[in-house]
Design a protein around this motif. Structure first.
Motif, PDB file in Angstrom:
ATOM      1  N   MET A 196       0.823  -1.206   0.000  1.00 15.84           N
ATOM      2  CA  MET A 196       0.000   0.000   0.000  1.00 15.84           C
ATOM      3  C   MET A 196       0.860   1.260   0.000  1.00 15.84           C
ATOM      4  N   LYS A 197       1.971   1.213   0.719  1.00 26.08           N
ATOM      5  CA  LYS A 197       2.860   2.375   0.782  1.00 26.08           C
ATOM      6  C   LYS A 197       3.408   2.757  -0.585  1.00 26.08           C
ATOM      7  N   LYS A 198       3.493   1.785  -1.481  1.00 29.05           N
ATOM      8  CA  LYS A 198       4.084   2.024  -2.805  1.00 29.05           C
ATOM      9  C   LYS A 198       3.073   2.518  -3.834  1.00 29.05           C
ATOM     10  N   LEU A 199       1.807   2.613  -3.435  1.00 27.14           N
ATOM     11  CA  LEU A 199       0.775   3.070  -4.369  1.00 27.14           C
ATOM     12  C   LEU A 199       0.955   4.548  -4.704  1.00 27.14           C
ATOM     13  N   SER A 200       0.380   4.969  -5.817  1.00 20.23           N
ATOM     14  CA  SER A 200       0.351   6.392  -6.143  1.00 20.23           C
ATOM     15  C   SER A 200      -0.466   7.126  -5.087  1.00 20.23           C
ATOM     16  N   ASN A 201      -0.274   8.428  -4.954  1.00 19.44           N
ATOM     17  CA  ASN A 201      -0.998   9.195  -3.943  1.00 19.44           C
ATOM     18  C   ASN A 201      -2.512   9.058  -4.093  1.00 19.44           C
ATOM     19  N   THR A 202      -2.977   9.132  -5.322  1.00 18.78           N
ATOM     20  CA  THR A 202      -4.421   9.051  -5.566  1.00 18.78           C
ATOM     21  C   THR A 202      -4.971   7.685  -5.205  1.00 18.78           C
ATOM     22  N   GLU A 203      -4.263   6.639  -5.613  1.00 16.17           N
ATOM     23  CA  GLU A 203      -4.734   5.282  -5.340  1.00 16.17           C
ATOM     24  C   GLU A 203      -4.636   4.957  -3.853  1.00 16.17           C
ATOM     25  N   TYR A 204      -3.592   5.446  -3.218  1.00 20.21           N
ATOM     26  CA  TYR A 204      -3.429   5.209  -1.775  1.00 20.21           C
ATOM     27  C   TYR A 204      -4.601   5.798  -0.998  1.00 20.21           C
ATOM     28  N   GLN A 205      -4.924   7.047  -1.293  1.00 23.63           N
ATOM     29  CA  GLN A 205      -6.032   7.692  -0.598  1.00 23.63           C
ATOM     30  C   GLN A 205      -7.335   6.928  -0.837  1.00 23.63           C
ATOM     31  N   LYS A 206      -7.557   6.521  -2.084  1.00 18.41           N
ATOM     32  CA  LYS A 206      -8.781   5.793  -2.425  1.00 18.41           C
ATOM     33  C   LYS A 206      -8.877   4.492  -1.646  1.00 18.41           C
ATOM     34  N   GLN A 207      -7.780   3.746  -1.585  1.00 18.69           N
ATOM     35  CA  GLN A 207      -7.811   2.444  -0.917  1.00 18.69           C
ATOM     36  C   GLN A 207      -7.958   2.582   0.600  1.00 18.69           C
ATOM     37  N   ILE A 208      -7.294   3.573   1.179  1.00 20.67           N
ATOM     38  CA  ILE A 208      -7.388   3.772   2.624  1.00 20.67           C
ATOM     39  C   ILE A 208      -8.815   4.125   3.017  1.00 20.67           C
ATOM     40  N   ARG A 209      -9.420   5.029   2.283  1.00 16.07           N
ATOM     41  CA  ARG A 209     -10.780   5.449   2.616  1.00 16.07           C
ATOM     42  C   ARG A 209     -11.768   4.291   2.457  1.00 16.07           C
ATOM     43  N   GLN A 210     -11.567   3.499   1.435  1.00 20.18           N
ATOM     44  CA  GLN A 210     -12.447   2.359   1.215  1.00 20.18           C
ATOM     45  C   GLN A 210     -12.240   1.290   2.289  1.00 20.18           C
ATOM     46  N   LEU A 211     -10.967   1.018   2.611  1.00 21.34           N
ATOM     47  CA  LEU A 211     -10.629  -0.004   3.601  1.00 21.34           C
ATOM     48  C   LEU A 211     -11.239   0.324   4.963  1.00 21.34           C
ATOM     49  N   VAL A 212     -11.054   1.567   5.407  1.00 21.56           N
ATOM     50  CA  VAL A 212     -11.535   1.948   6.732  1.00 21.56           C
ATOM     51  C   VAL A 212     -13.055   1.997   6.756  1.00 21.56           C
ATOM     52  N   SER A 213     -13.650   2.481   5.686  1.00 14.67           N
ATOM     53  CA  SER A 213     -15.108   2.534   5.608  1.00 14.67           C
ATOM     54  C   SER A 213     -15.711   1.139   5.745  1.00 14.67           C
ATOM     55  N   GLU A 214     -15.114   0.166   5.091  1.00 12.75           N
ATOM     56  CA  GLU A 214     -15.600  -1.217   5.178  1.00 12.75           C
ATOM     57  C   GLU A 214     -15.437  -1.761   6.592  1.00 12.75           C
ATOM     58  N   GLN A 215     -14.333  -1.410   7.261  1.00 10.63           N
ATOM     59  CA  GLN A 215     -14.119  -1.864   8.639  1.00 10.63           C
ATOM     60  C   GLN A 215     -15.215  -1.347   9.561  1.00 10.63           C
ATOM     61  N   VAL A 216     -15.556  -0.074   9.417  1.00  8.94           N
ATOM     62  CA  VAL A 216     -16.565   0.523  10.297  1.00  8.94           C
ATOM     63  C   VAL A 216     -17.941  -0.055  10.002  1.00  8.94           C
ATOM     64  N   LYS A 217     -18.272  -0.239   8.734  1.00 12.91           N
ATOM     65  CA  LYS A 217     -19.597  -0.782   8.382  1.00 12.91           C
ATOM     66  C   LYS A 217     -19.801  -2.186   8.940  1.00 12.91           C
ATOM     67  N   LYS A 218     -18.717  -2.938   9.085  1.00 13.83           N
ATOM     68  CA  LYS A 218     -18.817  -4.287   9.641  1.00 13.83           C
ATOM     69  C   LYS A 218     -19.225  -4.279  11.113  1.00 13.83           C
ATOM     70  N   GLU A 219     -19.098  -3.121  11.758  1.00 11.83           N
ATOM     71  CA  GLU A 219     -19.402  -3.038  13.186  1.00 11.83           C
ATOM     72  C   GLU A 219     -20.833  -2.589  13.460  1.00 11.83           C
ATOM     73  N   PHE A 220     -21.609  -2.267  12.437  1.00  8.91           N
ATOM     74  CA  PHE A 220     -22.964  -1.751  12.655  1.00  8.91           C
ATOM     75  C   PHE A 220     -23.819  -2.727  13.465  1.00  8.91           C
ATOM     76  N   LYS A 221     -23.861  -3.976  13.023  1.00  9.12           N
ATOM     77  CA  LYS A 221     -24.679  -4.967  13.724  1.00  9.12           C
ATOM     78  C   LYS A 221     -24.121  -5.257  15.115  1.00  9.12           C
ATOM     79  N   HIS A 222     -22.814  -5.185  15.244  1.00 12.55           N
ATOM     80  CA  HIS A 222     -22.193  -5.425  16.546  1.00 12.55           C
ATOM     81  C   HIS A 222     -22.605  -4.340  17.545  1.00 12.55           C
ATOM     82  N   ILE A 223     -22.671  -3.110  17.081  1.00 14.34           N
ATOM     83  CA  ILE A 223     -23.089  -2.008  17.967  1.00 14.34           C
ATOM     84  C   ILE A 223     -24.534  -2.207  18.403  1.00 14.34           C
TER      85      ILE A 223
END
Length: 303
Positions: free
Chosen positions: A236-263
């Motif tokens: 991930m560190k080697k990705l282009s700036n644009t792709e890195y930002q896109k992947q980080i935002r998507q990755l974290v968003s998916e992590q949080v959405k997985k916790e909805f039912k748990h909450i």
């Protein structure tokens, strides 16, 4: 508005607001995911530290204390007075998260503070139990919520969420450090947050509504902040700036959405259906290093 928030709205400019006020299906919970702005494949945290050096003043001092410094033009002492409230970074596990929660409740939720535990400290080494802060949210004309704060900085998102709800359950059922204790703290310290008698009297009626009048409705709610660690791979560190930002935002968003039912499950587990929850999540890389760096900056120990 009887009270006005004192944190500048510019605080929110430091984040991508990836998940906005997501309402859960089964409970009165709203989830927000904020991700620090990314520059050169890293979270751009130093501008946030500078922003927090302003916000920490009203976080640490009561409104009357703050106003006295301003009226006497003791501007240099304002920052020092706030810095002295923070514990040393080696033993300070929670105050960075508490400050972030304070800022989110003041800016995003638009719920001004009634009290923060930093106000009550007489020494930087004091540890004050109970809610991390108390804010007032106006829901409608005569409907209000007293929002009790709970912040956690944790290695995993789920771990932080679990600990937050565990603390809330303990708080609600504790024989001493409970809601009634916190309301009495507000009662005894409210005069330090209010500058005029009329507002003071109005707030007392909101915080301690009379059932006889049956006009003002005041309920209790919780503001939760969870800071959690995000592991970044070498690929991930080697990705282009644009792709890195896109992947980080998507990755974290998916992590949080997985916790909805748990909450929802935690609300059910602790039987908390009658409360509203305003949850704010932020990922950090090397969270322990960030926490220590933040406290050093806030205490003025590094430039």
């Amino acid at each position: 508005m009887l009270l006005r928030p004192l944190v500048r709205k510019t605080f929110l400019n430091h984040f991508y607001h990836e998940i906005q006020d997501q309402k859960l299906d089964e409970t009165h919970s709203r989830i927000n995911l904020h991700i620090l702005k990314i520059a050169n494949n890293k979270f751009d945290i130093n501008p946030l530290f500078r922003e927090l050096s302003n916000s920490m003043i009203t976080f640490c001092l009561s409104k009357k204390e703050y106003q006295q410094y301003v009226d006497q033009q003791r501007f240099g002492e304002l920052n020092i007075a706030a810095q002295e409230k923070f514990r040393d970074y080696q033993s300070n596990e929670g105050e960075f998260g508490e400050l972030l929660l304070y800022c989110f409740l003041e800016t995003h939720l638009e719920a001004p503070k009634l009290l923060t535990k930093m106000n009550l400290k007489t020494s930087h080494n004091d540890y004050v139990k109970g809610a991390d802060g108390i804010h007032l949210l106006q829901v409608d004309n005569n409907e209000f919520q007293i929002v009790f704060g709970e912040s956690k900085m944790y290695q995993t998102l789920r771990g932080g969420i679990n600990k937050a709800f565990e603390s809330i359950n303990s708080f609600l059922n504790h024989s001493k450090n409970n809601v009634e204790y916190e309301l009495q703290l507000i009662n005894s310290h409210l005069a330090q947050e209010i500058v005029d008698d009329q507002t003071y009297d109005q707030l007392k009626k909101i915080i301690f509504p009379s059932a006889k009048e049956d006009v003002i409705q005041t309920n209790h709610a919780f503001g939760i902040f969870v800071g959690f660690n995000l592991k970044i791979t070498n690929e991930m560190k080697k990705l282009s700036n644009t792709e890195y930002q896109k992947q980080i935002r998507q990755l974290v968003s998916e992590q949080v959405k997985k916790e909805f039912k748990h909450i929802d499950g935690l609300v059910d587990k602790y039987d908390l259906y009658g409360y509203s929850f305003y949850i704010y999540c932020i990922p950090f890389v090397k969270i322990e290093d960030v926490r220590k760096a933040a406290i050093k900056r806030l205490k003025g120990e590094v430039s």
